[in-house]
Design an enzyme around this catalytic site. Structure first.
Site, mmCIF file in Angstrom:
data_model
loop_
_atom_site.group_PDB
_atom_site.id
_atom_site.type_symbol
_atom_site.label_atom_id
_atom_site.label_comp_id
_atom_site.label_asym_id
_atom_site.label_seq_id
_atom_site.Cartn_x
_atom_site.Cartn_y
_atom_site.Cartn_z
ATOM 1 N N LYS A 17 27.793 -29.015 10.167
ATOM 2 C CA LYS A 17 28.410 -28.094 9.141
ATOM 3 C C LYS A 17 29.374 -29.080 8.208
ATOM 4 C CE LYS A 17 29.680 -24.644 11.072
ATOM 5 N NZ LYS A 17 28.908 -24.396 12.371
ATOM 6 N N GLY A 55 35.396 -28.136 15.599
ATOM 7 C CA GLY A 55 35.803 -29.707 15.353
ATOM 8 C C GLY A 55 34.678 -30.700 14.262
#
Ligand code: IMP
Length: 430
Positions: free
Chosen positions: A16, A40
């Site tokens: 993402k 993360g």
């Protein structure tokens, strides 16, 4: 320009970060709406790789405002560390470009201790959490005993809440889970100090979004994890404790659902999962190892080796419905280069019959058999392609099949980690 939501359609780690980075360039404000430092994303600052767990990657664009919404659970130590790492790398971080919702719940040391002790006590039945205290912090939120960012600024309220919480946590930690208990004073003192530092950043995120929109600005809502880790719609109990689905952006940022104009779903070209739970298309053979190695599939937060498998379009179809996807971004296509043939799971079979969507019963899900289509692979490296026409026929065939089975158009294709290793097929802001 319209607002957009970016969601993971699988079990997180879909890449993402890169798509968010791409879309951030076209947005004025970036808002994280759920999860915590269990997520993360890797940023490259001054040539140094930095992993940010809480601060949106939009922070690298000084003119963009990054907000951490009320739906996020925030470990203030992690937030402060990220702020100072970014500053050391020359990235300005201040209340002008970063804000934290006053309603966001705070992760304290007793949440981390509970997470670790619970997982240890579960033994083989453990969920495989990231151990960051995420679940216990959301439990306190739902149990109405949580500490919110606003409480860090009111020592009287803070003292009362921490004392009463600690009484219960210490009982559980010591008497039930056999772990060490924790002392009140260091926790309280640290919270007060952290509150002082974070004070200028603590804000009403919902109001800030409204003001930005009124001034004609557009907002990018950034989800963490993925649809199948959603606490309601994922493979419960092997899920995270929040709602990564697009609807979560409304509750987790404080905007009406009609402000979420476009939903882009991130689909990794294959499937991965960290942590435990059923995985219908898992590959435990050399092909799985090939994907794991070529894709460098290790968790950004825990460093754990990710489980790998073929692309499961039953999952993605469910995600299409659950998020109302308007477009897809396909990531890590280059990882599949070199395989003779590829499989795509287009359906499940349970007890000899086709099933319409993923069963909610884990027992039934574990018995589902994938129905595969086999497609030709490609051997050419594809990272230098800049348009669909530059891609080998087989790569295009794979992408076409994803569109056909999901019924959702592809907007972005990522063919390598670099920013320019991207093919933009459709402008999601048009
Ligand atoms: P928790 O969110 O730490 O409670 O972990 C619950 C489950 O979600 C575990 O299976 C984790 O491995 C998984 N998980 C949490 N965050 C992420 C993420 O960002 N990517 C992939 N899996 C995650």
């Amino acid at each position: 320009m319209p607002n957009a939501v970016v969601v993971g359609t699988q079990w997180g780690d879909e890449g993402k970060g890169k798509v968010v980075d791409l879309l951030t360039a076209r947005s004025d404000m970036v808002v994280r709406y759920q999860g915590g430092n269990n997520a993360g994303h890797t940023l490259v600052v001054e040539g140094r790789r930095t992993i940010c767990h809480l601060i949106p990657s939009g922070i690298l664009h000084p003119e963009k405002k990054c907000l951490i919404g009320n739906g996020v659970v925030v470990d203030p130590e992690v937030l402060l560390e990220e702020m100072s790492t970014l500053r050391e790398g020359g990235v300005p971080v201040g209340p002008d470009n970063l804000g934290l919702s006053e309603k966001a719940h705070i992760i304290l040391s007793y949440h981390r201790a509970m997470d670790a002790a619970r997982e240890a006590a579960k033994g083989a039945a453990r969920i495989g959490t990231t151990g960051r205290g995420i679940g216990p912090a959301y439990e306190d939120k739902a149990g109405r005993t949580g500490i919110r960012a606003v409480d860090l600024l009111e020592p009287g309220t803070l003292e009362e809440k921490i004392r009463s919480n600690l009484e219960e946590k210490n009982f559980l930690l010591k008497e039930f889970l056999g772990a060490a208990s924790l002392e009140f004073q260091p926790i309280f003192d640290r919270c007060v100090a952290v509150g002082e530092t974070l004070k200028p950043y603590i804000t009403d995120v919902s109001l800030e979004i409204e003001k930005a929109e009124r001034a004609g600005r557009n907002v990018l809502f950034e989800g963490a994890q993925g649809t199948h880790l959603d606490i309601d719609h994922g493979t419960y109990p092997f899920v995270t404790s929040s709602n990564p689905i697009a609807g979560g952006a409304s509750a987790g940022a404080g905007v009406g659902p009609n402000h979420l104009h476009h939903v882009n779903g991130i689909v990794k070209a294959y499937t991965t999962r960290v942590g435990a739970g059923p995985f219908t298309t898992e590959l435990t053979d050399p092909v799985g190892d090939y994907i794991q190695e070529r894709g460098a599939e290790f968790g950004a937060t825990t460093g754990r080796r990710r489980r790998c498998g073929w692309l499961d379009l039953v999952m993605v179809r469910d995600s299409t419905r659950l998020n109302g996807l308007d477009s897809l971004s396909i990531t890590k296509m280059d990882v599949l280069t070199g395989l003779d043939s590829l499989k795509i799971c287009v359906g499940y079979e349970l007890d000899g019959a086709a099933v319409e969507s993923r069963p909610c019963s884990l027992e039934r899900l574990a018995r589902c058999k994938p129905v595969y289509e086999e497609l030709p692979g490609w051997k050419e490296e594809i990272s230098s392609a800049r348009s669909l026409e530059d891609l080998p026929q087989a790569t295009r065939g794979y992408l076409d099949r994803i569109e056909e089975v999901t019924g959702v158009p592809i907007a972005v294709i990522s063919i390598g980690p670099r920013r320019d290793e991207t093919i933009v097929v459709k402008d999601i802001f048009a």
